[in-house]
Every structure is written in structure tokens, then in C-alpha cells.
Scaffold this active site. Structure first.
Site, PDB file in Angstrom:
ATOM      1  N   TYR A 121      16.078  -7.335  28.219  1.00 22.59           N
ATOM      2  CA  TYR A 121      16.725  -8.377  26.972  1.00 22.59           C
ATOM      3  C   TYR A 121      16.643  -7.452  25.804  1.00 22.59           C
ATOM      4  CZ  TYR A 121      19.199 -11.532  24.792  1.00 22.59           C
ATOM      5  OH  TYR A 121      20.082 -12.350  24.206  1.00 22.59           O
ATOM      6  N   PHE A 167      46.600   0.773  17.201  1.00 22.48           N
ATOM      7  CA  PHE A 167      46.949   0.395  18.836  1.00 22.48           C
ATOM      8  C   PHE A 167      46.612  -1.092  19.326  1.00 22.48           C
ATOM      9  CE2 PHE A 167      43.938  -0.369  22.549  1.00 22.48           C
ATOM     10  CZ  PHE A 167      45.129   0.313  23.078  1.00 22.48           C
ATOM     11  N   THR A 168      47.053  -1.524  20.235  1.00 22.54           N
ATOM     12  CA  THR A 168      47.467  -3.110  20.091  1.00 22.54           C
ATOM     13  C   THR A 168      46.660  -4.055  19.574  1.00 22.54           C
ATOM     14  OG1 THR A 168      46.613  -2.413  22.297  1.00 22.54           O
ATOM     15  CG2 THR A 168      49.150  -2.380  21.990  1.00 22.54           C
ATOM     16  N   ASP A 223      38.776   6.115  14.422  1.00 20.64           N
ATOM     17  CA  ASP A 223      38.748   5.689  16.278  1.00 20.64           C
ATOM     18  C   ASP A 223      38.719   6.681  17.233  1.00 20.64           C
ATOM     19  OD1 ASP A 223      39.323   4.056  18.392  1.00 20.64           O
ATOM     20  OD2 ASP A 223      40.689   3.224  17.961  1.00 20.64           O
ATOM     21  N   LYS A 243      36.747   5.404  27.970  1.00 24.62           N
ATOM     22  CA  LYS A 243      37.623   6.581  27.437  1.00 24.62           C
ATOM     23  C   LYS A 243      36.273   7.282  27.204  1.00 24.62           C
ATOM     24  CE  LYS A 243      40.532   3.235  26.946  1.00 24.62           C
ATOM     25  NZ  LYS A 243      41.291   2.425  25.634  1.00 24.62           N
ATOM     26  N   ARG A 292      56.317   1.803  29.425  1.00 23.95           N
ATOM     27  CA  ARG A 292      55.658   1.542  27.152  1.00 23.95           C
ATOM     28  C   ARG A 292      57.446   2.014  27.153  1.00 23.95           C
ATOM     29  NH1 ARG A 292      50.474   0.560  25.661  1.00 23.95           N
ATOM     30  NH2 ARG A 292      51.071  -1.185  26.838  1.00 23.95           N
ATOM     31  N   PHE A 324      54.346  -7.995  29.295  1.00 25.19           N
ATOM     32  CA  PHE A 324      54.887  -6.849  30.158  1.00 25.19           C
ATOM     33  C   PHE A 324      53.080  -7.273  30.925  1.00 25.19           C
ATOM     34  CE2 PHE A 324      50.532  -4.898  28.172  1.00 25.19           C
ATOM     35  CZ  PHE A 324      50.657  -5.379  27.087  1.00 25.19           C
TER      36      PHE A 324
HETATM   37  C1  LIG Z   1      41.803   1.248  24.557  1.00 27.34           C
HETATM   38  C2  LIG Z   1      41.395   1.769  22.761  1.00 27.34           C
HETATM   39  C3  LIG Z   1      40.525   1.060  22.251  1.00 27.34           C
HETATM   40  C4  LIG Z   1      40.246  -0.765  23.118  1.00 27.34           C
HETATM   41  O1  LIG Z   1      39.699   0.028  23.360  1.00 27.34           O
HETATM   42  P1  LIG Z   1      38.571  -0.697  24.585  1.00 27.34           P
HETATM   43  O2  LIG Z   1      37.670  -0.427  25.395  1.00 27.34           O
HETATM   44  O3  LIG Z   1      40.109  -1.078  25.707  1.00 27.34           O
HETATM   45  O4  LIG Z   1      38.567  -1.910  24.157  1.00 27.34           O
HETATM   46  C5  LIG Z   1      40.871   0.721  21.125  1.00 27.34           C
HETATM   47  N1  LIG Z   1      41.223   1.934  20.136  1.00 27.34           N
HETATM   48  C6  LIG Z   1      41.888   2.761  20.997  1.00 27.34           C
HETATM   49  C7  LIG Z   1      43.033   4.652  20.688  1.00 27.34           C
HETATM   50  C8  LIG Z   1      42.399   2.921  22.517  1.00 27.34           C
HETATM   51  O5  LIG Z   1      42.885   3.872  23.511  1.00 27.34           O
END
Ligand SMILES: *Cc1c(COP(=O)(O)O)cnc(C)c1O
Length: 482
Positions: A80, A132-133, A223, A266, A389, A455
Site C-alpha cells: 500500500y 480535450f473533452t 498535457d 496512451k 467525431r 454519442f
Molecule cells: C485521453 C486524453 C486525456 C484523458 O486521459 P484518460 O486516461 O482517458 O482519462 C487527456 N488529454 C488528452 C490529450 C488525451 O488524449
């Protein structure tokens, strides 16, 4: 483009790895595909994996791991608090980014939650190249306003600009002059801009943005979720970086930023995420929220196995042969489609190929969702799952009217190291067939339309009986081929 040249002169991307574990795929017959897409309400999010041949929905959490990553998961130190696995990751982060403090989180949006909660105050602004969303949602939730300063070139379908993800620094300076630096929560640069086609920014542009931030005493938040692709583009397209290593470019980038966060779904081909900083105050402010929302500081909602895989994955990302793999395969798809006259976003970016559905099925009005219709049609003819999209991904306004998207796109993501060249040739081939038969594709209308995130869960049906006509033409042309 590839470092390995073919004698024929052909520009062929080459897999710099071999396949040692496989997952069997099935291409189910077209009659089953017809049934499946109807069951899914023409929404590719609702398809079942067993009905899908090539899953190009996203690059999130579905990149292939290496043997070294899998091996590292076996030596994960489960505890932990004080896990050795975490210490190894922390050291790798410091080695790569030169940042001393690291906070683990369960995925990218969790990092956004924490950063927004700490720095965004009601009435503040967060200028960025593009949103980003989840990023935008967290900033707005905390009372901030997102200001997008993507350069004009970034929103063009076709361009030969090498860095369509650059920020307009003149517009940034104007905002600072207008509202005052104290009203700016931070400036955010998203590398490999997700929503505008994985388009990169240059190192030079980041340097300018960083200069403006420093001059005005504003934090620069980066980011880095799509950093791998952007690193490749900087090395391939930016003259001053041709002779720099990926590691050197990464370090130059991080030296320009105050806070770096990323989704490890990613970056690093694992799952999870993190926030890196060089400043003790920043670290202390965010630390409390990590323990509150994510978990103890040495795991942050991640399994220790994923932490080990992330450490190895980040190291592998410093290898040019590794970061080449995404963009070069996407470029192959984009160039082949472009040569065949299929409308695609150019130049090719990272993340995936983006088909201009508005032009592909220009006979379908926006009120009948051209990008959604194209996504359904491509699944039907090839078992290929892409992501709409376009306007389905938008939300109705307060009065219930449609807000149409600027671009109607079908995104075909290319998870890293997952597909082979022949599979991508199959994708290109089926898209070209579909383009030649595009007049058979018809529109869609909602039969179930959720108010929020339609969506993901919405269901639609064809405005006419076009699915059956497309299937009949497919059978006439392909015979008994799947
Ligand atoms: C996917 C993504 C996020 C969010 O990451 P999650 O692991 O899906 O929560 C943030 N910024 C960018 C540019 C992304 O492509």
C-alpha cells in the site's frame, strides 16, 4: 520517411518489432454485421468486440505492450505504501523529464481534476492551443473559461503546414493584456492535439509560449498524453531538431514547462497517469487531493503492475523506432486514401486517420449525421470500428436545437504496435470501395437520444433502407468473400 529504405523506392512503413503473443480475430459474415450494427443502433460504441474485426475506436488503453513491459509486471512490488515499483517510476520520470516530484493518478482525466481543483478559480481563464473533452469539463466545473488559440491553419481540412497544433501566441498575449495575468489560472499546451486530428506543435512554438508565460509569471501546464507522436513529428519535421535524440527533445520540452501531466493509457502503453512538477509548493498543493481522490501517494489508484509497465513503457518511448510506429502507419493509410481521391485530413497526424465525412457523403445533410452514417457503413463493409467525431458527438443547446460540429469526421485510431501493414491495407481497400459506392449510404435518425453524452449511448436507425442496398452491392462485388 522510415529509417529503413526499400530498394524499390516505395515508402513502406516497417514494423520494428515481432509478434510473440497474438489474439485471434474473426471477420464475421456481412449478414451478421448487418444484424450487429442494427442491434448497436448504428452506434459503434455499442458494438460487441466479438463482432469486430479491426477495432480502430481509440488508442486509449489498447496499445500493445512489449515483452519487457509484461516481464516487469511479474516483479511488481505490492504494498500500500512505499512500493519499490513506485520508486522506480518516480526515478524514471525524473530521469526523462528532469522533474523531481511525481504524483500518480488512475488516468489522465484524474490529473485534470486535481490540477483544475488546485489552480482554476471562478472567473479565471485557461488559454490553450485546443481543448480535450475531459479537460474542458474539469475547467468549466471549477468556474474557469477555456480560451482556444489554435492557429488558423489548425482548423483547415487540408494543409501542408507541418505543425497544425501550434498555438497563436499573438492571441495569447492579447488575452493576457486584456484580462491581466492574475486572471490566468495557467496556460495549457496539449501535445499531439487529440480533437483536431493528432496534429503536432513545434518545439519553437512551445518555446514562444513558455517565454510569454515566464514574462508574465504564469504557469505552463503541458498535457503530454500524446507526446510520443509529437516527438516523432518534431524530429521529422523541425529543421533544428533533425540531429537531436528523442530523449534530448523530450528534455527540452519539459524544461519549458512547470507541470506535465499525462494519460498512461496512451503515453507509455500502459494504464494510469501522473502529474510531474519541479516545484515543491505545487507538489504539496496537489498532493492532498491525490490521497483524497486517487489513493495513497505510492499507487494513486493504479495497480503496481501497471506502474511497472508504465516505467518500462516510458523508457521505450525514448526510442525513435518506437515513436515512429504510430505516425508512419497512419501516414501510410492517409496517403493511400488521399491518392485514391478519398477526402482525408492532411497532413497525416498522430492518433489515427481522419476521414472528412462531410465531403465523403456530401449528399447526407448534417441533420442526418454524415459521420455517424459513414462509421456504420464502414463497419458493415469491413467489420472495422471507427469513431464518429461529428454532430452526434455534440450536444443539443438549452432549447433542444442541434449544435452542428465544425467538421464531420470519422476517426480511425491506430493503437500503437497493434495492427500490421496488411490489415491497414485491408482498411484502405474497403474504404476505397465504400467511396466508389458512397451514393448508396444514407442518413441516420435518433430512435433513442439521451440528453447527456448521446454519442456513447444513443441509438439511431437509417432514414431509408440503405443498409440492405449496400449489403446487396457488396455481395454483388465481393461474391462469397467475407
Ligand atoms: C485521453 C486524453 C486525456 C484523458 O486521459 P484518460 O486516461 O482517458 O482519462 C487527456 N488529454 C488528452 C490529450 C488525451 O488524449
Amino acid at each position: 520517411m522510415s529509417k529503413v529504405k526499400f530498394y524499390s523506392g516505395e515508402n513502406v512503413p516497417l514494423e520494428m518489432h515481432k509478434v510473440r503473443i497474438i489474439q485471434k480475430l474473426d471477420l464475421v459474415p456481412i449478414d451478421r454485421r448487418l444484424q450487429a450494427i442494427k442491434e448497436a443502433g448504428n452506434n459503434t460504441f455499442l458494438l460487441k468486440n466479438r463482432d469486430i474485426f479491426l477495432d480502430m475506436l481509440t488508442d486509449s488503453g489498447v496499445n500493445a505492450m512489449s515483452d519487457q513491459q509484461l516481464a516487469s509486471m511479474m516483479v511488481a512490488d505490492d504494498s500500500y505504501a512505499g512500493s519499490e515499483s513506485f520508486t522506480r517510476l518516480e526515478q524514471k520520470i525524473e530521469e526523462i523529464f528532469g522533474m523531481k516530484y511525481f504524483l500518480p493518478v488512475h488516468q489522465g482525466r484524474a490529473a485534470e481534476n486535481i490540477i483544475s481543483k488546485v489552480y482554476v478559480t471562478p472567473g479565471s481563464f485557461v488559454p490553450m492551443n485546443y481543448h480535450f473533452t475531459t479537460t474542458k469539463a474539469h475547467i468549466v466545473l471549477n468556474g474557469g473559461t477555456v480560451e482556444e488559440f489554435i492557429t488558423e491553419e489548425g482548423l483547415k481540412f487540408n494543409s501542408d503546414h507541418p505543425f497544425k497544433g501550434n498555438m497563436d501566441t499573438v492571441a495569447l498575449q492579447k488575452l493576457i493584456d486584456r484580462v491581466g495575468a492574475s486572471k490566468i489560472a495557467y496556460v495549457r499546451v496539449e501535445t499531439g492535439t487529440n480533437l483536431i486530428g493528432g496534429q503536432p506543435h513545434s518545439l519553437e512554438n512551445l518555446r514562444e509560449v513558455s517565454g510569454i508565460c515566464k514574462k508574465n509569471g504564469i504557469k505552463l501546464v503541458f498535457d503530454a498524453s500524446l507526446l510520443a507522436d509529437n516527438l516523432y513529428f518534431i524530429k521529422a519535421r523541425e529543421e533544428s531538431c533533425k540531429n537531436k535524440s528523442i530523449r534530448e527533445i523530450t528534455r527540452e520540452i519539459s524544461d519549458l514547462c512547470d507541470i506535465i501531466y499525462f494519460s498512461a493509457r496512451k503515453l507509455g502503453c500502459a494504464r494510469g497517469g501522473g502529474i510531474c512538477s519541479r516545484n515543491h509548493d505545487d507538489y504539496m498543493k496537489m498532493r492532498e487531493l491525490v490521497t483524497l481522490y486517487e489513493g495513497f501517494l505510492t499507487y494513486g489508484g493504479m495497480s503496481v503492475r501497471e506502474i511497472e509497465a508504465m516505467t518500462v513503457g516510458l523508457e521505450e518511448t525514448m526510442d525513435e523506432n518506437m515513436v515512429n510506429q504510430g505516425p508512419q502507419f497512419i501516414e501510410f493509410v492517409v496517403n493511400e486514401l488521399h491518392k485514391a481521391g478519398v477526402p482525408v485530413i492532411t497532413p497525416a497526424g498522430g492518433l489515427g486517420a481522419h476521414i472528412n465525412a462531410g465531403a465523403f457523403v456530401s449528399h447526407i445533410p448534417q441533420s442526418e449525421y454524415p459521420a455517424g452514417a459513414l462509421a456504420a457503413a464502414l463497419y458493415l463493409v469491413g467489420g472495422i470500428r471507427g469513431m464518429e467525431r461529428g454532430s452526434i458527438s455534440e450536444q443539443r443547446d438549452a432549447d433542444g436545437n442541434e449544435t452542428y460540429a465544425n467538421m464531420e469526421l470519422l476517426r480511425l485510431a491506430a493503437p500503437r504496435r497493434v495492427f500490421t501493414l496488411s490489415q491497414l491495407k485491408f482498411v484502405v481497400d474497403r474504404i476505397i470501395w465504400l467511396y466508389q459506392n458512397r451514393e448508396l449510404i444514407g442518413g441516420l435518425k435518433f430512435v433513442e437520444e439521451p440528453k447527456m453524452l448521446r454519442f456513447f449511448f444513443g441509438k439511431l436507425e437509417g432514414t431509408t433502407g440503405w443498409h440492405e442496398k449496400l449489403v446487396a452491392k457488396f455481395k454483388a462485388d465481393f461474391g462469397d468473400s467475407l
